[in-house]
Design an enzyme around this catalytic site. Structure first.
Site, PDB file in Angstrom:
ATOM      1  N   SER A 275       1.382 -11.895  -6.392  1.00  0.00           N
ATOM      2  CA  SER A 275       2.247 -12.737  -5.559  1.00  0.00           C
ATOM      3  C   SER A 275       1.920 -14.191  -5.874  1.00  0.00           C
ATOM      4  O   SER A 275       0.808 -14.499  -6.319  1.00  0.00           O
ATOM      5  CB  SER A 275       1.919 -12.453  -4.082  1.00  0.00           C
ATOM      6  OG  SER A 275       2.568 -13.382  -3.256  1.00  0.00           O
TER       7      SER A 275
ATOM      8  N   TYR B 236      -3.869 -10.637   2.876  1.00  0.00           N
ATOM      9  CA  TYR B 236      -2.884 -10.348   1.822  1.00  0.00           C
ATOM     10  C   TYR B 236      -3.222 -11.184   0.579  1.00  0.00           C
ATOM     11  O   TYR B 236      -3.317 -10.648  -0.526  1.00  0.00           O
ATOM     12  CB  TYR B 236      -1.477 -10.672   2.330  1.00  0.00           C
ATOM     13  CG  TYR B 236      -0.378 -10.424   1.320  1.00  0.00           C
ATOM     14  CD1 TYR B 236       0.023  -9.129   1.007  1.00  0.00           C
ATOM     15  CD2 TYR B 236       0.274 -11.483   0.685  1.00  0.00           C
ATOM     16  CE1 TYR B 236       1.050  -8.895   0.089  1.00  0.00           C
ATOM     17  CE2 TYR B 236       1.293 -11.255  -0.232  1.00  0.00           C
ATOM     18  CZ  TYR B 236       1.681  -9.963  -0.520  1.00  0.00           C
ATOM     19  OH  TYR B 236       2.688  -9.736  -1.435  1.00  0.00           O
TER      20      TYR B 236
HETATM   21  N1  NAP Z   1       9.061  -9.375  -1.251  1.00  0.00           N
HETATM   22  C1  NAP Z   1       8.278 -10.396  -1.454  1.00  0.00           C
HETATM   23  O1  NAP Z   1       8.522 -11.482  -0.938  1.00  0.00           O
HETATM   24  C2  NAP Z   1       7.077 -10.264  -2.351  1.00  0.00           C
HETATM   25  C3  NAP Z   1       6.505 -11.443  -2.843  1.00  0.00           C
HETATM   26  C4  NAP Z   1       5.384 -11.359  -3.668  1.00  0.00           C
HETATM   27  C5  NAP Z   1       4.872 -10.126  -3.999  1.00  0.00           C
HETATM   28  N2  NAP Z   1       5.459  -8.988  -3.507  1.00  0.00           N
HETATM   29  C6  NAP Z   1       4.847  -7.718  -3.911  1.00  0.00           C
HETATM   30  O2  NAP Z   1       5.810  -6.931  -4.560  1.00  0.00           O
HETATM   31  C7  NAP Z   1       5.488  -5.551  -4.419  1.00  0.00           C
HETATM   32  C8  NAP Z   1       6.708  -4.776  -3.965  1.00  0.00           C
HETATM   33  O3  NAP Z   1       7.070  -5.223  -2.674  1.00  0.00           O
HETATM   34  P1  NAP Z   1       8.571  -5.330  -2.150  1.00  0.00           P
HETATM   35  O4  NAP Z   1       8.806  -6.745  -1.810  1.00  0.00           O
HETATM   36  O5  NAP Z   1       9.478  -4.619  -3.053  1.00  0.00           O
HETATM   37  O6  NAP Z   1       8.392  -4.599  -0.728  1.00  0.00           O
HETATM   38  P2  NAP Z   1       8.986  -3.232  -0.155  1.00  0.00           P
HETATM   39  O7  NAP Z   1      10.473  -3.274  -0.208  1.00  0.00           O
HETATM   40  O8  NAP Z   1       8.337  -3.049   1.165  1.00  0.00           O
HETATM   41  O9  NAP Z   1       8.437  -2.160  -1.177  1.00  0.00           O
HETATM   42  C9  NAP Z   1       7.077  -1.835  -1.196  1.00  0.00           C
HETATM   43  C10 NAP Z   1       6.925  -0.436  -1.703  1.00  0.00           C
HETATM   44  O10 NAP Z   1       5.528  -0.092  -1.712  1.00  0.00           O
HETATM   45  C11 NAP Z   1       5.436   1.197  -1.169  1.00  0.00           C
HETATM   46  N3  NAP Z   1       4.124   1.533  -0.615  1.00  0.00           N
HETATM   47  C12 NAP Z   1       3.462   0.987   0.417  1.00  0.00           C
HETATM   48  N4  NAP Z   1       2.289   1.630   0.615  1.00  0.00           N
HETATM   49  C13 NAP Z   1       2.226   2.606  -0.328  1.00  0.00           C
HETATM   50  C14 NAP Z   1       1.288   3.603  -0.648  1.00  0.00           C
HETATM   51  N5  NAP Z   1       0.159   3.761   0.048  1.00  0.00           N
HETATM   52  N6  NAP Z   1       1.538   4.427  -1.695  1.00  0.00           N
HETATM   53  C15 NAP Z   1       2.680   4.292  -2.411  1.00  0.00           C
HETATM   54  N7  NAP Z   1       3.615   3.382  -2.144  1.00  0.00           N
HETATM   55  C16 NAP Z   1       3.385   2.550  -1.114  1.00  0.00           C
HETATM   56  C17 NAP Z   1       6.508   1.265  -0.098  1.00  0.00           C
HETATM   57  O11 NAP Z   1       6.738   2.623   0.229  1.00  0.00           O
HETATM   58  P3  NAP Z   1       7.222   3.141   1.668  1.00  0.00           P
HETATM   59  O12 NAP Z   1       8.719   3.006   1.610  1.00  0.00           O
HETATM   60  O13 NAP Z   1       6.776   4.561   1.705  1.00  0.00           O
HETATM   61  O14 NAP Z   1       6.578   2.282   2.692  1.00  0.00           O
HETATM   62  C18 NAP Z   1       7.657   0.589  -0.831  1.00  0.00           C
HETATM   63  O15 NAP Z   1       8.336   1.473  -1.662  1.00  0.00           O
HETATM   64  C19 NAP Z   1       4.317  -5.496  -3.425  1.00  0.00           C
HETATM   65  O16 NAP Z   1       3.118  -5.337  -4.146  1.00  0.00           O
HETATM   66  C20 NAP Z   1       4.370  -6.850  -2.751  1.00  0.00           C
HETATM   67  O17 NAP Z   1       3.108  -7.250  -2.278  1.00  0.00           O
HETATM   68  C21 NAP Z   1       6.547  -9.033  -2.702  1.00  0.00           C
END
Ligand code: NAP
Length: 289
Positions: free
Chosen positions: A138, A151
């Protein structure tokens, strides 16, 4: 046909990436937790979307789940070309008010989860002398914000781990790199859990108001016209996967960088230069086999 394993494919960047890689002729192992339960609809949607997608049950927070899933994928695919460590959760709130248990939960998914999947794929990648591991951190793994302490710590841990691993793998032909998204409107907020130490929250009424203000600003920003959309992250994963081995940047910011791009520009030469002290410069380049 190249194959890719994506973690956290049930939502957000992971879901979009499964579709994009399938559209680009990859065999996609779209891993998610609970594909027969809470994520059964997502499994069906993805498998209906393309015959290139196979959904595999994997909870990155569980040793056994990762072992079983990766063994079955390697058995079927023979090898893994790309692993995208994308699964993640986030807590936001007053740092002092999160419990050790909550910090453990966050580190277990965001950091140990990456160690688990990495250890599962490295033996086959090293044997093949090739492979790519993309770790999602991130902008908040490079610059740190109030209300995202654990985080940020979990993402900074992945930054450090990935950088060290990159040097260690240089002679094996395997490459590991980082993608650092800025804020995007995904389902990440759904993973937030409130501070467990409620008695501490009560002592921070002024700060709570500041936190509320920050959340409002974030929501407004995410909904603003022309704001970067989550597909950009999927596109960045694909672009990096398609680049020739050894030519990929260590760090790629996507979306609003919040200064992480500048930190990278300034610090990457210092970081890589630190190898000179022990005459290890040759670890800067991935050896192509
Ligand atoms: N969105 C942002 O602003 C942002 C910014 C910087 C970095 N990120 C990073 O990008 C990555 C993806 O996030 P996203 O924004 O796409 O969020 P998201 O829509 O919440 O997707 C996160 C995914 O991770 C899965 N997950 C959570 N815990 C898990 C576990 N124990 N085992 C397997 N899967 C698990 C969730 O599954 P479930 O559906 O089962 O919960 C979901 O499919 C993350 O690492 C996040 O920290 C996001």
């Amino acid at each position: 046909m190249k194959n890719v394993v994506i973690t956290g494919s049930s939502n957000g960047f992971g879901y979009l990436s499964a579709q994009l890689f399938a559209d680009n002729a990859y065999k996609v192992y779209a891993t998610m937790r609970n594909p027969e339960g809470s994520n059964s609809e997502k499994k069906q949607e993805l498998e209906k979307y393309s015959s290139n997608i196979k959904v595999v049950n994997m909870d990155v927070a569980e040793d056994e789940s990762v072992k079983v899933a990766m063994n079955s994928i390697i058995k079927e695919a023979g090898t893994i070309d790309v692993l995208i460590n994308n699964a993640g959760i986030m807590h936001m709130g007053i740092a002092e008010a999160f419990s050790i248990e909550q910090a453990n939960q966050l580190m277990n998914v965001n950091y140990y989860g990456i160690i688990r999947t990495t250890q599962a794929v490295l033996p086959i990648m090293r044997k093949e002398g090739k492979g790519l591991i993309i770790n999602t951190t991130s902008a908040y793994g490079r610059v740190f914000a109030p209300f995202a302490a654990t985080y940020g710590a979990s993402k900074a841990a992945v930054e450090a781990y990935t950088q060290s691993l990159k040097y260690e793998l240089a002679t094996t032909g395997v490459e590991t790199i980082l993608v650092e998204p800025g804020p995007f409107a995904t389902n990440l907020a759904g993973s937030f859990s409130p501070e467990a130490r409620t008695e501490i929250v009560g002592e921070y009424s002024e700060l709570q108001a500041i936190f509320g203000g920050m959340m409002e600003e974030v929501a407004t920003l995410l909904q603003s016209e022309g704001f970067p959309q989550p597909n950009l992250v999927a596109e960045a994963y694909l672009k990096l996967a398609e680049m020739p081995q050894g030519s990929r940047p260590t760090r790629t910011t996507v979306g609003l960088p919040l200064g992480a791009d500048k930190v990278n520009e300034l610090t990457q030469p210092i970081q890589d230069g630190s190898l000179q002290a022990y005459k290890m410069d040759y670890l800067l380049e991935t050896k192509i086999k």
